[in-house]
Design a protein around this motif. Sequence first.
Motif, PDB file in Angstrom:
ATOM      1  N   ARG A 160       0.805  -1.118   0.068  1.00  0.00           N
ATOM      2  CA  ARG A 160      -0.097  -0.013   0.006  1.00  0.00           C
ATOM      3  C   ARG A 160       1.028   1.325  -0.019  1.00  0.00           C
ATOM      4  O   ARG A 160       0.689   1.962  -0.818  1.00  0.00           O
ATOM      5  CB  ARG A 160      -0.809   0.071   1.219  1.00  0.00           C
ATOM      6  CG  ARG A 160      -2.263   0.394   1.014  1.00  0.00           C
ATOM      7  CD  ARG A 160      -2.974   0.169   2.382  1.00  0.00           C
ATOM      8  NE  ARG A 160      -3.214   1.481   3.035  1.00  0.00           N
ATOM      9  CZ  ARG A 160      -3.347   1.170   4.362  1.00  0.00           C
ATOM     10  NH1 ARG A 160      -3.188  -0.021   5.000  1.00  0.00           N
ATOM     11  NH2 ARG A 160      -3.442   2.379   5.046  1.00  0.00           N
ATOM     12  N   GLN A 171       0.035   3.046  -3.331  1.00  0.00           N
ATOM     13  CA  GLN A 171      -1.258   3.509  -3.180  1.00  0.00           C
ATOM     14  C   GLN A 171      -1.130   4.965  -2.648  1.00  0.00           C
ATOM     15  O   GLN A 171      -1.928   5.949  -2.926  1.00  0.00           O
ATOM     16  CB  GLN A 171      -2.294   2.797  -2.528  1.00  0.00           C
ATOM     17  CG  GLN A 171      -2.749   1.432  -3.582  1.00  0.00           C
ATOM     18  CD  GLN A 171      -3.923   0.784  -2.850  1.00  0.00           C
ATOM     19  OE1 GLN A 171      -3.281   0.043  -1.872  1.00  0.00           O
ATOM     20  NE2 GLN A 171      -5.001   0.901  -3.235  1.00  0.00           N
ATOM     21  N   ASP A 172      -0.242   4.836  -1.444  1.00  0.00           N
ATOM     22  CA  ASP A 172      -0.259   6.037  -0.591  1.00  0.00           C
ATOM     23  C   ASP A 172       0.297   7.331  -1.383  1.00  0.00           C
ATOM     24  O   ASP A 172       1.721   7.271  -1.031  1.00  0.00           O
ATOM     25  CB  ASP A 172       0.233   5.700   0.639  1.00  0.00           C
ATOM     26  CG  ASP A 172       0.148   6.780   1.822  1.00  0.00           C
ATOM     27  OD1 ASP A 172      -0.268   7.944   1.422  1.00  0.00           O
ATOM     28  OD2 ASP A 172       0.332   6.746   2.917  1.00  0.00           O
ATOM     29  N   GLU A 173      -0.426   8.302  -1.813  1.00  0.00           N
ATOM     30  CA  GLU A 173       0.598   9.519  -2.598  1.00  0.00           C
ATOM     31  C   GLU A 173       1.145  10.349  -1.385  1.00  0.00           C
ATOM     32  O   GLU A 173       2.413  11.115  -1.847  1.00  0.00           O
ATOM     33  CB  GLU A 173      -0.367  10.312  -3.387  1.00  0.00           C
ATOM     34  CG  GLU A 173      -1.595  10.623  -2.792  1.00  0.00           C
ATOM     35  CD  GLU A 173      -2.656  11.095  -3.637  1.00  0.00           C
ATOM     36  OE1 GLU A 173      -2.523  12.382  -4.189  1.00  0.00           O
ATOM     37  OE2 GLU A 173      -3.502  10.543  -4.076  1.00  0.00           O
ATOM     38  N   LEU A 174       0.481  10.428  -0.275  1.00  0.00           N
ATOM     39  CA  LEU A 174       1.191  11.191   0.833  1.00  0.00           C
ATOM     40  C   LEU A 174       2.557  10.570   1.376  1.00  0.00           C
ATOM     41  O   LEU A 174       3.337  11.214   1.840  1.00  0.00           O
ATOM     42  CB  LEU A 174       0.269  11.276   1.977  1.00  0.00           C
ATOM     43  CG  LEU A 174      -0.944  12.476   1.417  1.00  0.00           C
ATOM     44  CD1 LEU A 174      -1.729  12.425   2.762  1.00  0.00           C
ATOM     45  CD2 LEU A 174      -0.426  13.780   0.872  1.00  0.00           C
ATOM     46  N   ALA A 227      -0.476  23.331   1.097  1.00  0.00           N
ATOM     47  CA  ALA A 227      -0.148  22.194  -0.085  1.00  0.00           C
ATOM     48  C   ALA A 227       0.560  21.171   0.448  1.00  0.00           C
ATOM     49  O   ALA A 227       1.406  20.463  -0.178  1.00  0.00           O
ATOM     50  CB  ALA A 227       0.515  22.794  -1.161  1.00  0.00           C
ATOM     51  N   ASN A 228       0.536  20.864   1.853  1.00  0.00           N
ATOM     52  CA  ASN A 228       1.273  19.584   2.484  1.00  0.00           C
ATOM     53  C   ASN A 228       2.841  19.580   2.365  1.00  0.00           C
ATOM     54  O   ASN A 228       3.514  18.897   2.319  1.00  0.00           O
ATOM     55  CB  ASN A 228       0.883  18.342   1.725  1.00  0.00           C
ATOM     56  CG  ASN A 228      -0.516  17.928   2.357  1.00  0.00           C
ATOM     57  OD1 ASN A 228      -0.968  18.234   3.456  1.00  0.00           O
ATOM     58  ND2 ASN A 228      -1.331  17.224   1.565  1.00  0.00           N
ATOM     59  N   LEU A 288       4.622  18.467   5.227  1.00  0.00           N
ATOM     60  CA  LEU A 288       4.140  17.167   5.707  1.00  0.00           C
ATOM     61  C   LEU A 288       5.407  16.241   5.737  1.00  0.00           C
ATOM     62  O   LEU A 288       5.645  15.698   4.687  1.00  0.00           O
ATOM     63  CB  LEU A 288       2.988  16.493   4.937  1.00  0.00           C
ATOM     64  CG  LEU A 288       2.514  15.023   5.457  1.00  0.00           C
ATOM     65  CD1 LEU A 288       1.538  15.375   6.520  1.00  0.00           C
ATOM     66  CD2 LEU A 288       1.728  14.479   4.286  1.00  0.00           C
ATOM     67  N   TRP A 312       2.795   9.675  11.991  1.00  0.00           N
ATOM     68  CA  TRP A 312       2.187  10.092  13.345  1.00  0.00           C
ATOM     69  C   TRP A 312       0.622  10.375  13.112  1.00  0.00           C
ATOM     70  O   TRP A 312      -0.420   9.348  13.843  1.00  0.00           O
ATOM     71  CB  TRP A 312       2.435  11.538  13.884  1.00  0.00           C
ATOM     72  CG  TRP A 312       2.047  11.743  15.163  1.00  0.00           C
ATOM     73  CD1 TRP A 312       2.679  11.341  16.432  1.00  0.00           C
ATOM     74  CD2 TRP A 312       0.992  12.255  15.788  1.00  0.00           C
ATOM     75  NE1 TRP A 312       1.898  11.685  17.610  1.00  0.00           N
ATOM     76  CE2 TRP A 312       0.635  12.366  17.154  1.00  0.00           C
ATOM     77  CE3 TRP A 312      -0.227  12.904  15.010  1.00  0.00           C
ATOM     78  CZ2 TRP A 312      -0.185  13.117  18.085  1.00  0.00           C
ATOM     79  CZ3 TRP A 312      -1.243  13.415  15.833  1.00  0.00           C
ATOM     80  CH2 TRP A 312      -1.365  13.197  17.324  1.00  0.00           C
ATOM     81  N   ASN A 313       0.257  10.706  11.809  1.00  0.00           N
ATOM     82  CA  ASN A 313      -1.221  10.931  11.612  1.00  0.00           C
ATOM     83  C   ASN A 313      -1.906   9.453  11.435  1.00  0.00           C
ATOM     84  O   ASN A 313      -2.972   9.279  11.493  1.00  0.00           O
ATOM     85  CB  ASN A 313      -1.323  11.759  10.155  1.00  0.00           C
ATOM     86  CG  ASN A 313      -1.355  13.098  10.570  1.00  0.00           C
ATOM     87  OD1 ASN A 313      -1.647  13.502  11.579  1.00  0.00           O
ATOM     88  ND2 ASN A 313      -0.815  13.988   9.710  1.00  0.00           N
ATOM     89  N   LYS A 314      -1.051   8.669  10.566  1.00  0.00           N
ATOM     90  CA  LYS A 314      -1.634   7.270  10.475  1.00  0.00           C
ATOM     91  C   LYS A 314      -1.623   6.539  11.685  1.00  0.00           C
ATOM     92  O   LYS A 314      -2.856   5.751  11.863  1.00  0.00           O
ATOM     93  CB  LYS A 314      -0.739   6.639   9.352  1.00  0.00           C
ATOM     94  CG  LYS A 314      -0.421   6.918   7.791  1.00  0.00           C
ATOM     95  CD  LYS A 314      -1.852   6.358   7.439  1.00  0.00           C
ATOM     96  CE  LYS A 314      -1.796   6.484   5.985  1.00  0.00           C
ATOM     97  NZ  LYS A 314      -3.170   6.420   5.440  1.00  0.00           N
ATOM     98  N   VAL A 335      -4.327   9.498  14.282  1.00  0.00           N
ATOM     99  CA  VAL A 335      -5.581   9.893  13.607  1.00  0.00           C
ATOM    100  C   VAL A 335      -6.408   8.887  13.195  1.00  0.00           C
ATOM    101  O   VAL A 335      -7.385   8.661  13.192  1.00  0.00           O
ATOM    102  CB  VAL A 335      -5.023  11.261  12.718  1.00  0.00           C
ATOM    103  CG1 VAL A 335      -6.706  11.658  11.978  1.00  0.00           C
ATOM    104  CG2 VAL A 335      -4.505  12.250  13.226  1.00  0.00           C
ATOM    105  N   ALA A 336      -5.693   8.042  12.239  1.00  0.00           N
ATOM    106  CA  ALA A 336      -6.333   7.043  11.471  1.00  0.00           C
ATOM    107  C   ALA A 336      -6.386   5.531  12.474  1.00  0.00           C
ATOM    108  O   ALA A 336      -6.978   4.638  11.949  1.00  0.00           O
ATOM    109  CB  ALA A 336      -5.581   6.591  10.221  1.00  0.00           C
ATOM    110  N   PHE A 337      -5.537   5.557  13.525  1.00  0.00           N
ATOM    111  CA  PHE A 337      -5.131   4.363  14.388  1.00  0.00           C
ATOM    112  C   PHE A 337      -4.820   3.183  13.269  1.00  0.00           C
ATOM    113  O   PHE A 337      -5.113   2.018  13.595  1.00  0.00           O
ATOM    114  CB  PHE A 337      -6.790   3.849  14.940  1.00  0.00           C
ATOM    115  CG  PHE A 337      -7.398   4.970  15.972  1.00  0.00           C
ATOM    116  CD1 PHE A 337      -6.279   5.749  16.813  1.00  0.00           C
ATOM    117  CD2 PHE A 337      -8.718   5.151  16.139  1.00  0.00           C
ATOM    118  CE1 PHE A 337      -6.695   6.534  17.593  1.00  0.00           C
ATOM    119  CE2 PHE A 337      -9.232   5.929  16.987  1.00  0.00           C
ATOM    120  CZ  PHE A 337      -8.373   6.612  17.893  1.00  0.00           C
ATOM    121  N   ASP A 338      -4.066   3.590  12.316  1.00  0.00           N
ATOM    122  CA  ASP A 338      -3.583   2.428  11.535  1.00  0.00           C
ATOM    123  C   ASP A 338      -2.255   2.383  11.866  1.00  0.00           C
ATOM    124  O   ASP A 338      -1.117   2.323  11.169  1.00  0.00           O
ATOM    125  CB  ASP A 338      -3.566   3.107  10.034  1.00  0.00           C
ATOM    126  CG  ASP A 338      -3.842   2.167   9.005  1.00  0.00           C
ATOM    127  OD1 ASP A 338      -3.751   0.792   9.306  1.00  0.00           O
ATOM    128  OD2 ASP A 338      -3.795   2.383   7.800  1.00  0.00           O
TER     129      ASP A 338
END
Lengths: 309, 445
Positions: free
Chosen positions: A72, A76-79, A257-258, A261, A268-270, A273-276
């Motif tokens: 992924r 898939q993850d552009e960020l 515009a990130n 990031l 950290w966000n993953k 924030v997403a609990f992933d």
Amino acid sequence: MATTSTSKQNKKKRWTKKQKKDAWWGLLFVSPFIIGFLIFMLGPMLFSFIGSFTNYNLTSRMEFIGLANFKRMFTQDELFWKSLYNTAYYVILNVPLTAVGSVLLAVLLNQRMRGISIFRTIFYLPAILSGVAVYVLWMQLLSPTSGLINTVLSWFNIQGPAWLFDPVWTKPALILMKLWSVGGAMLLYLATLQNVPKQLYESAEIDGASSFKRFYHITLPMITPIIFYDVITSTIGAFQIFQEAYVMTDSGKGGPANSLLFYNLHMWNKAFVAFDMGYAMAMSMILFIIVLVLTFVNLKLAPRWVHYS
Amino acid sequence: MVKRNKKWLSLGITASMALLLAACGNGGSTNKDNADGGSGDKVELEFWSFWGSGMRRDAVEDIIKDFNKSQDHIEVKYVYQPWGDIWTKSLASIAAGDPPDVIVQDINSVQQRADAKQATNLQEYLDKEDEDISSRFYPQLWDTVMYEDDAYALPFNTDTQVLFYNKDMFEEVGLDPENPPATWDELEEAAHKLDVKKGNNFERIGFYPLWNLGADVWALNADHGTSWFDKDGNVKINTPEKVEALDWVLKQQDYYGRDTINNHEAEFGSGVADPFISGLVGIRAQNINYYTNLLENAPDGFNYGVAPLPEKEEGSGHWSWGGGFVLEAPYGAEHPEESYEFMKYMTSPEVQEKFGLNSFDIMANEEANENLKEHPDLDDKGHMIYDMAHKNLEQTVITPIPLEAPDYTELVNGQLDEAMLGNKSAKEALDAAQKSVEDLVEQHK
């Protein structure tokens, strides 16, 4: 250290009672580090490694999903790519600039003149200030109209950029800010500079070497071990940039515009924030490998330029 | 002598280390022991919130005191956790199996926590009630706490976005202060009348839509209250209405110029230097909670009004956006029944009214807000705010985090920024965001 060398010598002999006792005491005294390392470093690292192959969400789920997280990430993850780019940009500019900056500063502050210790203190001070207060201060300094930096630029008829508001300038602004606190590394260099044997300079002077030549052929080679150490540690540190972006962007969202990031912010966000968490652990493994490879390359290249007297 | 000293020293070190380790190991459980056995049959609850000072802290401590006096079964202990730490701390404590009993949580992520087993299912306690507890709250707030037909939290307070406008300024430029703009066209017209331009510089800006409000709210307002996701979780980012909304926002930006906007924005202070109070802007779209700011910092006689967000065109609806907080019992909390009891008390009309009266928060309990809009202890401005809030909540949408794409915001915001920077047209940016978020949803399937 002492324990290991004695134990090596006596490998084949039986230990005397006293030696055994000493070994235990030795272990006891290093135990805070060993326990700390096992609990707070090795343990979490192994856990992350295992977790990176799962869909762990911190509280209720941890199933083995093979390499799905990594797949992924790369496809898939552009960020992920955006954050890797941002981080690489920061590392590539920040590491050389702070190294050069701190060496030059150390050389300047190595002069014999009255009041030099005051300057040393002033330049070192930012290194002991840290965290949120400094970032907030810099947000004011970087303010487009009333900030000190653009005000000074306007004296020279330069219209300063909007710094933290313009995605082209956000990373340079951060790099500039980090240059302010080169004092820590400067102190290391300063200490090394003072250990460079005086007779080297004296004989060079007798031979008629200019001050630039003296710097290039004597000072620089003599401090390369410290430059090497500084580059390795600051590269590792630069890859871990997080706090600055978290504080200086609107609610830690990665800036305009990130552009701020960074890798760790995305991670950290993953995670929180997403609990992933499984995915975040996989990201941390990739970062670990990147830093490991870079450090290895650094070590391999070192003999070509690092001079040990 | 030397030898003996050494011995004592090492003994001391060993002893202190042992103590240290023991202390580390037990830290968590000492509290709990007290909770169970310390004070007779009483159950002690630990309640976490981020209200650390000022009116909210006083209000909540008062309320807890009342609750503790009102019965002799439960004793609530209030624990303040700083805003930046509270939810990471609670997450860690849930993962460690030793969470607090009740915690104030973000209304938008209740379902996410229910899904990840971080919150206690409250349905069995609600089912035992004679009263329908859900009818206490505004329906869209109640929706946020429902996950697979069970409730996992009770809404506590909320907010909504409205227009604040300077009535004196309206009068000064010949606008009717009792008739605030009701459509986007009227808003734009009023804004340009309020502008003050000297040479090429704007000294006063009538209204700029993205100050204190995101483009997402204008998009939701234009698209009849549909946010980036519709009710069934479909991605609705590049709808024609939303493209038009972003175009409109871009038009406002072009009118003032990006530099003007950046420069003004960087100057905005807080307190008395607040741009609305100091007269740098005439109209401002913002969270209705901004009222407390005006209360604290605006000079006497500062003459302002509140109005709903204008509608895109007549009949499209004055849709607004809100958020808020809920009370939740973390998963693994030891006394869920008592936790529920306390949460129920906290959301009763009387307690909600008391909290609102002291903090000026918009409460989740409908009846409390209705009482507050005529409450004798509030002045006319206070009544105006609660009246406005109560009315506005009829058309306020709450946008809970979608379970299929919990971290979609960076993807959308990145594209919105590209549009605002002029790198992409509104349509291109929203098309790209639509695709990215659809991909993200796909990743989570």
